[in-house]
Scaffold this motif. Structure first.
Motif, short mmCIF file in Angstrom:
data_model
loop_
_atom_site.label_atom_id
_atom_site.label_comp_id
_atom_site.label_asym_id
_atom_site.label_seq_id
_atom_site.Cartn_x
_atom_site.Cartn_y
_atom_site.Cartn_z
N ARG A 77 45.11 47.18 28.16
CA ARG A 77 46.25 47.61 27.37
C ARG A 77 45.94 48.87 26.58
O ARG A 77 44.94 48.96 25.87
N GLY A 78 46.80 49.86 26.76
CA GLY A 78 46.75 51.06 25.93
C GLY A 78 48.16 51.17 25.43
O GLY A 78 48.61 50.42 24.59
N ASN A 79 48.85 52.08 26.07
CA ASN A 79 50.28 52.19 25.84
C ASN A 79 50.95 51.43 26.99
O ASN A 79 51.30 51.98 28.00
N GLY A 80 51.02 50.10 26.85
CA GLY A 80 51.39 49.24 27.97
C GLY A 80 50.14 48.90 28.76
O GLY A 80 49.08 49.48 28.50
N LYS A 82 47.69 49.19 31.74
CA LYS A 82 47.42 50.17 32.79
C LYS A 82 46.31 49.65 33.70
O LYS A 82 45.38 49.00 33.22
N PRO A 83 46.38 49.98 35.01
CA PRO A 83 45.32 49.56 35.93
C PRO A 83 43.96 50.00 35.43
O PRO A 83 43.81 51.12 34.94
N PHE A 84 42.97 49.12 35.52
CA PHE A 84 41.64 49.42 35.01
C PHE A 84 40.57 48.98 36.02
O PHE A 84 40.34 47.79 36.21
N LEU A 85 39.99 49.94 36.69
CA LEU A 85 38.87 49.77 37.62
C LEU A 85 39.13 48.98 38.89
O LEU A 85 38.74 49.41 39.96
N TYR A 86 39.73 47.80 38.79
CA TYR A 86 39.80 46.97 39.99
C TYR A 86 41.22 46.66 40.42
O TYR A 86 42.05 46.27 39.61
N ASN A 87 41.45 46.82 41.70
CA ASN A 87 42.68 46.34 42.32
C ASN A 87 42.29 46.06 43.76
O ASN A 87 42.12 46.97 44.55
N MET A 88 42.10 44.82 44.08
CA MET A 88 41.54 44.48 45.38
C MET A 88 42.29 43.35 46.04
O MET A 88 42.86 42.49 45.36
N SER A 89 42.27 43.34 47.35
CA SER A 89 42.86 42.24 48.09
C SER A 89 41.76 41.55 48.88
O SER A 89 40.88 42.20 49.43
N VAL A 90 41.82 40.24 48.91
CA VAL A 90 40.81 39.44 49.59
C VAL A 90 41.49 38.47 50.52
O VAL A 90 42.45 37.80 50.12
N ASP A 91 41.01 38.41 51.73
CA ASP A 91 41.46 37.37 52.64
C ASP A 91 40.71 36.10 52.26
O ASP A 91 39.51 35.98 52.47
N ALA A 92 41.41 35.16 51.64
CA ALA A 92 40.75 33.97 51.11
C ALA A 92 40.14 33.14 52.23
O ALA A 92 39.16 32.43 52.02
N PRO A 146 29.05 43.70 30.95
CA PRO A 146 29.81 44.04 29.75
C PRO A 146 30.92 45.05 30.01
O PRO A 146 30.73 46.01 30.74
N MET A 147 32.07 44.80 29.42
CA MET A 147 33.20 45.70 29.54
C MET A 147 33.59 46.17 28.14
O MET A 147 33.27 45.52 27.16
N PRO A 148 34.26 47.31 28.06
CA PRO A 148 34.67 47.80 26.73
C PRO A 148 35.64 46.85 26.04
O PRO A 148 36.37 46.11 26.69
N LYS A 149 35.64 46.90 24.73
CA LYS A 149 36.54 46.06 23.94
C LYS A 149 37.99 46.40 24.25
O LYS A 149 38.30 47.53 24.61
N GLY A 150 38.86 45.41 24.07
CA GLY A 150 40.27 45.68 24.27
C GLY A 150 41.03 44.47 24.75
O GLY A 150 40.47 43.38 24.89
#
Ligand SMILES: *[C@@H]1O[C@H](CO)[C@@H](O)[C@H](O)[C@H]1NC(C)=O
Ligand SMILES: *[C@@H]1O[C@H](CO)[C@@H](O)[C@H](O)[C@H]1NC(C)=O
Ligand SMILES: *[C@@H]1O[C@H](CO)[C@@H](O)[C@H](O)[C@H]1NC(C)=O
Length: 175
Positions: A77-80, A82-92, A146-150
């Motif tokens: 979350r920033g201003n709404g 926003k996508p952050f680092l990961y967007n992936m699809s996996v065949d389960a 570790p990921m940044p705070k937010g």
């Protein structure tokens, strides 16, 4: 795959010095097809100050399910959101047979010990994530990687046979 791995190393190195605390803030589960999947429960529970967990249970209404895919994306979350680092699809169905992708392994590892989704297709039973403790996630997300705070949202969309059947969004804060 190569790019994902570099990304993985990047955030691993970039943020290892940031330590924080993990808190679930909300969880939303939606069936997109009531004839196919029904959520029986989906909640966060605070037992006491140190023990909090999330559980969810879905009923599959057209079993066996032999084709399943999940798209997951992390948003910050920033201003709404926003996508952050990961967007992936996996065949389960095939992923659990050959779980080699490090990013998928990391995210699957977050709940692996608390679910019965831990096998390959077909799925012919109710699926659960049972009492996934917050301090387990706290450790994985603030110590292991570790990921940044937010404020974050972890968005998951579940497909079977190429059609969206459900989505679940997990909101959390690292402070
Ligand atoms: C919190 O609840 C858990 C599970 O019931 C228990 O094991 C633990 O001792 C409790 N912690 C505190 C601080 O009361
Ligand atoms: C992830 O990527 C897909 C395909 O590019 C896109 O449709 C989807 O909106 C993205 N998800 C998020 C949460 O940004
Ligand atoms: C799946 O999880 C169950 C319960 O935790 C465990 O008994 C089983 O061995 C696991 N199966 C696999 C393939 O890891």
């Amino acid at each position: 795959m190569k790019v994902e791995f570099i990304f993985f190393l990047f955030i691993f190195c970039e943020f290892t010095h940031v330590l924080g605390e993990f808190q679930f803030t909300n969880i939303k589960c939606n069936s997109r097809d009531e004839d196919f999947v029904k959520f029986e429960y989906c909640f966060i529970k605070s037992v006491n100050r140190t023990y909090k967990y999330m559980s969810l249970g879905v009923k599959l209404l057209q079993t066996p399910v032999t084709n399943a895919k999940v798209n997951y994306a992390l948003l910050k979350r920033g201003n709404g959101y926003k996508p952050f680092l990961y967007n992936m699809s996996v065949d389960a169905c095939s992923y659990l047979r050959r779980p080699f992708n490090p990013v998928n392994q990391y995210f699957y590892g977050l709940f692996k010990g608390y679910t019965n989704i831990n096998h390959t297709c077909p799925y012919d039973h109710d699926l659960i994530v049972e009492k996934l403790p917050m301090n387990h996630l706290d450790n994985e997300l603030t110590t292991v990687l570790p990921m940044p705070k937010g404020d974050y949202a972890f968005n998951t969309i579940w497909y079977a046979y190429g059609t969206i059947r459900a989505d679940a969004v997990f909101y959390f804060t690292l402070s």
